[in-house]
Design a protein around this motif. Structure first.
Motif, short mmCIF file in Angstrom:
data_model
loop_
_atom_site.label_atom_id
_atom_site.label_comp_id
_atom_site.label_asym_id
_atom_site.label_seq_id
_atom_site.Cartn_x
_atom_site.Cartn_y
_atom_site.Cartn_z
N PHE A 58 0.88 -1.02 0.05
CA PHE A 58 0.14 0.06 -0.08
C PHE A 58 0.81 1.32 -0.06
CE2 PHE A 58 0.50 -1.27 4.41
CZ PHE A 58 0.98 0.20 4.97
N ASP A 59 0.55 2.17 -0.61
CA ASP A 59 1.20 3.55 -0.73
C ASP A 59 0.93 4.33 0.75
OD1 ASP A 59 2.71 3.72 -2.86
OD2 ASP A 59 0.97 4.39 -4.08
N HIS A 60 2.19 4.85 1.00
CA HIS A 60 2.08 5.84 2.32
C HIS A 60 3.50 6.29 2.41
CE1 HIS A 60 4.52 3.15 4.76
NE2 HIS A 60 4.34 2.22 3.97
N ASP A 61 3.57 7.37 3.05
CA ASP A 61 4.90 8.17 3.40
C ASP A 61 4.92 9.02 4.63
OD1 ASP A 61 7.46 8.13 2.85
OD2 ASP A 61 7.49 9.94 1.52
N CYS A 62 4.19 10.33 4.63
CA CYS A 62 4.50 11.05 5.81
C CYS A 62 3.82 10.91 6.79
CB CYS A 62 4.28 12.59 5.25
SG CYS A 62 2.29 12.66 5.40
N ARG A 63 2.54 10.08 6.71
CA ARG A 63 1.67 9.64 7.96
C ARG A 63 1.40 10.86 8.58
NH1 ARG A 63 2.53 3.26 9.42
NH2 ARG A 63 2.73 2.49 7.35
N GLU A 64 1.32 12.06 8.22
CA GLU A 64 0.92 13.11 8.92
C GLU A 64 -0.21 13.99 7.98
OE1 GLU A 64 4.15 16.26 9.84
OE2 GLU A 64 4.77 14.20 10.10
N GLY A 65 -0.71 13.27 7.18
CA GLY A 65 -1.85 13.79 6.22
C GLY A 65 -1.44 14.84 5.20
N ILE A 66 -0.01 15.23 4.93
CA ILE A 66 0.12 16.21 3.95
C ILE A 66 0.90 15.61 2.54
CG2 ILE A 66 2.49 16.56 4.78
CD1 ILE A 66 0.09 19.43 4.33
N CYS A 67 1.36 14.49 2.41
CA CYS A 67 2.12 14.32 1.30
C CYS A 67 1.26 13.84 0.10
CB CYS A 67 3.26 13.39 1.58
SG CYS A 67 2.67 11.67 1.63
N GLY A 68 0.08 13.27 0.82
CA GLY A 68 -1.05 12.67 -0.52
C GLY A 68 -0.56 11.47 -1.02
N MET A 69 0.32 10.90 -0.36
CA MET A 69 0.56 9.46 -0.96
C MET A 69 -0.48 8.35 -0.40
SD MET A 69 3.53 8.12 -2.39
CE MET A 69 4.58 6.44 -2.53
N ALA A 160 -7.44 26.86 -2.12
CA ALA A 160 -7.26 25.81 -3.20
C ALA A 160 -5.88 25.40 -3.55
CB ALA A 160 -7.49 27.09 -4.52
N ALA A 161 -5.00 25.98 -3.04
CA ALA A 161 -3.60 25.45 -3.17
C ALA A 161 -3.53 24.12 -2.01
CB ALA A 161 -2.61 26.45 -3.04
N SER A 162 -4.26 24.15 -1.18
CA SER A 162 -4.06 23.09 -0.19
C SER A 162 -4.35 21.71 -0.68
CB SER A 162 -4.85 23.44 1.21
OG SER A 162 -6.42 23.18 0.96
N CYS A 163 -4.61 21.49 -1.93
CA CYS A 163 -4.89 20.21 -2.52
C CYS A 163 -3.73 19.31 -2.33
CB CYS A 163 -5.52 20.29 -3.95
SG CYS A 163 -4.97 18.60 -4.83
N ILE A 164 -3.64 18.10 -1.85
CA ILE A 164 -2.49 17.24 -1.70
C ILE A 164 -2.28 16.17 -2.97
CG2 ILE A 164 -2.23 17.61 0.73
CD1 ILE A 164 -3.70 14.71 1.08
N GLY A 165 -3.20 16.28 -3.74
CA GLY A 165 -3.13 15.30 -4.85
C GLY A 165 -3.22 13.84 -4.59
N ARG B 69 6.07 15.45 -6.19
CA ARG B 69 5.34 16.38 -5.14
C ARG B 69 5.38 15.64 -3.69
NH1 ARG B 69 -0.31 17.84 -6.70
NH2 ARG B 69 -0.48 18.59 -4.62
N ARG B 70 5.54 14.14 -3.60
CA ARG B 70 5.54 13.71 -2.42
C ARG B 70 6.77 13.95 -1.49
NH1 ARG B 70 0.26 13.06 -3.83
NH2 ARG B 70 -0.07 11.13 -5.21
N ALA B 71 7.84 14.22 -1.92
CA ALA B 71 9.01 14.48 -0.97
C ALA B 71 8.69 15.05 0.32
CB ALA B 71 10.04 15.40 -1.80
N HIS B 72 9.36 14.50 1.41
CA HIS B 72 9.11 15.04 2.63
C HIS B 72 9.27 16.33 2.94
CE1 HIS B 72 7.78 14.06 6.59
NE2 HIS B 72 9.06 14.39 7.12
N SER B 73 9.80 17.31 2.38
CA SER B 73 9.82 18.81 2.30
C SER B 73 8.33 19.22 2.39
CB SER B 73 10.58 19.46 1.21
OG SER B 73 11.90 19.05 0.77
#
Lengths: 251, 645
Positions: A58-69, A160-165, B69-73
């Motif tokens: 499964f896709d995941h990365d930042c685990r704090e709701g911002i990377c969109g992964m 509008a720019a807060s979209c995380i894709g 766009r996913r990079a941790h920055s």
């Protein structure tokens, strides 16, 4: 306070993009309700590795709701039963003891499955590449305060720019439309004077690319707005329609 | 190994201008024939790749994520510093430079930091032109806020999502170049080794994370911008995929690794809750503007709270110990990160910690809510309070937050000279991955500044100076023996991992490493503990290479295999951190050696012995690395003991 629950998981397994996938059922005992949903998935995978089986991808990365992964279609809802959160911010206290949880990948023509719960979202990158930017190169730009921007416009652009894709809007749409994603970017830039210069060109190019990549048309059901973890508003879609129409009229 | 920092001639403020006036350039026709590889798409990588593309170079950009766009920055919350002096509060390039060197506890290179401060204003201009929606005042001008370690308001921000907005700006510039055909983007692709030809970096070997296939890629120069190595500790504020493998591979190919022991421990993170916790969540430093940090004064109260018999709100004012205000009356709750973290650990170790584990302290907004009203606090920190409530299931408006320090950022990294070139010619390093600007402790809102400075405003100049000598070097095909051998070696490593077929999962070994790191190479270190850590890490290494269990195959996507190859490199990093911490017999910034402290328990530097960057040279598998020193000379800054009392 800490509490443990037991769960039955029905998880979509698919070995690669060409394989025919299907659901597998797994039992999990003693999951802390303080765990996040993805930590629960970690526990499942640790259990599967222990049994010598392949863990669920499964896709995941930042685990704090911002990377969109992170993605995941949980009990029929993108990012699961809580509001205004991504899957990584969803916690197990939202589930009951002995509950059965169904976990699927995003399902949309625009997002083919790569493996298990992982889908390919490069179509979003292609849409941005078609025009989701201001055409300025590094250097030679004016002082940041040379151009005053009304606070309300700046704040609206920020929303509008807060979209995380992440693609939840596409996953929940019965038409598989990417209009919320595209409109968020078109709005973000059209609301700012820096982005106004290319606003018409951008709207046409991004919508054109979205159509070309197989995303469906928008029929204003509003489902996207409900599932967006960042609360991006469908007012942006109305703005995109205006920008697009005025661009077409100029042709 | 020779360390030549290549600092330009002239007075500090003129060095960068002198460099630019005298550097070599590449003409447009030649740029088309020169290839640059960029590894990573965070602030440093994306801004560098986009700028190179705009300049006319042919760029190949690699990321392990599904999108650049996913990079941790993207996760940076607070803001980005610049010396604009828009609030007219006395800021200047020199002031920003000075604060950064002091904040780094006098362990950074003056010339680099000065350049960083001097390009900081250009970054803000660039981002605004891209459409980054920075916060504004009602008059339409940009707004600023203040951050730790500074007496001016120089931090630009976009809600609590500054990193996200800056990264999206760089990502959009990058995608514009992808559209223009100057940048070739490779997503879900991991660089697994470098190719060195005649002593110069000439390419990389990659592994496709979807198919498992290896490829060879040529570049006249290679830029690695892959972030820090905080995940050596398993639990950190870094993203799950953040890793130090590209840095360790560079180190193994001859790039010096500088100051590995400088790791920043951020004081305000949500505490650990259980064995299956996967990461730690940061609560922005800005909370310390209005939150007061405390623990119970009496041990009995702390014990009662841990047992669930009392609550924080049951304790009256005189039963609370606001220990930062008590110890540091001048700075109070706004002492720098390293100081605040150590003070929290000291109280918890002494038995005054709260939460179920006793490893937590309170961050209390009661006083501020009484003074300003709940609405004001909600306007300032609403998104952070919501994030806290979602994770912990407690209402921070009514009950104080619980926080504890966690690994956040690594100041150490690949050694680079003034041009950001490593000790391997043609291999450059940018952003958190290099060691250059933050010394032993980074100030808040400086990481975003450094990443974008390196990518937009430094590398576009310095890489030309290198490539100007390469205009006659033809592109290589990838069939040269150096490429073939590097690919063979990389493949062999992955085959070896698959062949172990042991009984331990990758995560279980990584957690074991993380515990050793936290206990012995964490917030407080000492000689005996560090020696023990080196032995324990060696044992974990042995266990890993004989007993790791990776299901599935090396064909197709295999997440466990990816994690295993990164853990192998984290083990190398952990060993290096412990050795460096053992060597540095002083306390400075984020590195605290218990043997070297003042009577009040503050960090005590040993300037006569350790005013240098410790640069480690790889000497081979299972051999101890060799230490080289870059002496740090302070010509402008007056070196002093930091005092926050």
């Amino acid at each position: 306070m800490e509490n443990n629950i037991s769960l039955t998981l029905k998880v979509w397994r698919q070995s690669d993009s060409k394989a025919k996938g299907g659901f597998e059922t797994y039992k999990l005992e003693t999951v802390s309700t303080d765990s996040s949903f993805l930590e629960m998935m970690d526990i499942l995978n640790e259990q599967l590795v222990g049994e010598g089986k392949e863990p669920v991808a499964f896709d995941h990365d930042c685990r704090e709701g911002i990377c969109g992964m992170c993605s995941l279609y949980i009990n029929g809802r993108p990012h699961g039963p809580d509001d205004d959160v991504t899957t990584c911010q969803l916690h197990m206290r939202k589930f009951k003891n002995n509950e059965t949880i169904t976990i699927e990948p995003w399902r949309s023509a625009g997002f083919p499955v790569i493996k298990d719960l992982i889908v390919d979202r490069t179509a979003f990158d292609q849409i941005i590449a078609a025009g989701g930017y201001t055409s300025v190169s590094t250097g030679g730009v004016p002082d940041a305060n040379a151009l005053p921007i009304p606070k309300d416009d700046a704040d609206e652009a920020m929303d509008a720019a807060s979209c995380i894709g992440c693609g939840a809007c596409v996953a929940t749409c019965k038409n598989g439309s990417a209009m919320l994603f595209v409109s968020a970017k078109v709005s973000h830039l059209a609301l700012l004077p820096q982005g106004q210069v290319e606003a018409a060109l951008r709207a046409k190019a991004m919508v054109g690319k979205m159509d070309e990549l197989g995303f469906g048309a928008c029929t204003n059901t509003g489902a996207c707005e409900v599932e967006c973890p960042k609360g991006v508003s469908i007012a942006n879609i109305a703005r995109l329609n205006r920008e697009y129409l005025s661009a077409k009229l100029k042709d | 190994m020779k360390l030549d920092s290549r600092i330009p001639e002239g007075p500090l403020a003129e060095k960068w201008n002198n460099y630019k006036a005298n550097q070599k350039l590449v003409n447009p026709a030649n740029k088309r024939n020169l290839d640059i590889i960029v590894i990573g798409t965070g602030l440093a990588g994306a801004s560098a790749a986009a700028s190179f593309g705009e300049m006319g170079f042919k760029v190949k950009n690699f990321t392990i994520q599904d999108s650049p766009r996913r990079a941790h920055s993207i996760a940076a919350q607070g803001g980005i510093n610049a010396a604009k002096n828009y609030p007219n509060d006395g800021d200047s390039v020199h002031r920003l430079f000075y604060d950064t060197v002091k904040g780094g506890d006098y362990r950074a290179r003056e010339a680099n930091v000065y350049r960083l401060a001097s390009v900081s204003n250009d970054i803000i201009d660039q981002c605004v032109a891209q459409g980054v929606p920075f916060a504004r005042e009602y008059g339409g001008m940009l707004d600023n806020r203040s951050f730790g370690g500074a007496q001016v308001s120089r931090t630009f921000y976009a809600k609590g999502q500054t990193g996200q907005q800056l990264l999206i700006g760089a990502y959009q510039a990058l995608m514009r170049q992808v559209n223009a055909g100057t940048v070739e983007m490779h997503t879900r692709t991991e660089v697994v080794d470098y190719v060195i030809v005649d002593g110069k970096a000439r390419g990389v070997i990659t592994r496709d994370l979807v198919t498992g296939e290896f490829s060879r890629h040529f570049g006249h120069a290679v830029v690695m911008a892959t972030g820090g190595y905080g995940n050596t500790f398993f639990l950190s504020t870094n993203a799950m995929g953040s890793n130090g493998s590209a840095a360790i591979k560079a180190y193994e190919k001859g790039a010096a690794f500088a100051n590995p022991c400088y790791a920043q421990i951020h004081p305000t993170c949500i505490p650990v809750h259980g064995e299956f916790q996967s990461k730690l969540t940061l609560m922005s430093e800005s909370l310390r503007n209005d939150g007061r940090i405390w623990v119970p004064k009496k041990k009995e109260d702390a014990e009662a709270i841990r047992a669930g018999k009392k609550k924080a709100t049951d304790l009256s004012e005189d039963e609370r110990d606001y220990y930062l205000e008590r110890r540091y009356p001048a700075f109070g709750n706004l002492v720098p990160r390293d100081v605040a973290s150590r003070a929290a650990k000291e109280r918890c170790d002494a038995g005054f910690g709260v939460g179920t584990t006793g490893l937590a302290v309170y961050l209390d907004f009661k006083t501020s809510i009484e003074r300003l009203g709940e609405d004001t606090i909600r306007a300032r920190y609403g998104n952070l309070f919501q994030m806290y409530e979602k994770i912990v299931d407690d209402n921070p408006y009514a009950e104080p937050m619980m926080i504890y320090p966690a690994i956040h950022y690594t100041m150490g990294g690949i050694w680079v000279d003034y041009e950001l070139q490593t000790t391997v010619p043609g291999l450059f390093s940018a952003g958190e991955a290099n060691f250059s600007d933050h010394g032993a402790n980074r100030l808040g809102a400086s990481a975003l500044m450094q990443g974008l400075a390196d990518g937009y405003f430094v590398l576009p100049f310095t890489i030309q100076n290198y490539l100007a000598d390469d205009i006659r070097t033809p592109r290589m095909t990838g069939d040269e023996k150096e490429f073939v051998e590097a690919e063979k070696a990389a493949k062999a490593k992955f085959e070896k991992l698959m062949s172990i077929k042991g009984s331990r999962s990758v995560d279980s070994l990584h957690k074991e490493l993380g515990l050793v790191m936290w206990d012995f190479v964490g917030m407080a270190r000492n000689k005996k503990g560090l020696e023990e850590a080196i032995e324990k890490i060696a044992a974990i290494k042995k266990e890993f290479w004989t007993n790791v269990k990776i299901p599935g195959s090396d064909k197709g996507m295999n997440v466990e295999l990816e994690k295993a190859s990164r853990l192998a490199d984290f083990i190398t990093t952990g060993d290096l951190m412990a050795r460096d911490a053992l060597n540095r017999e002083e306390s400075c910034g984020g590195h605290f050696r218990e043997e070297y402290q003042t009577e009040e328990g503050e960090a005590k530097r040993q300037d006569d012995k350790f005013t240098y960057a410790a640069c480690w040279e790889y000497k081979g598998e299972d051999k101890a690395p060799e230490l080289h020193k870059e002496e740090l000379k302070f010509e402008v800054v007056k070196v002093a003991q930091r005092n926050y009392k």
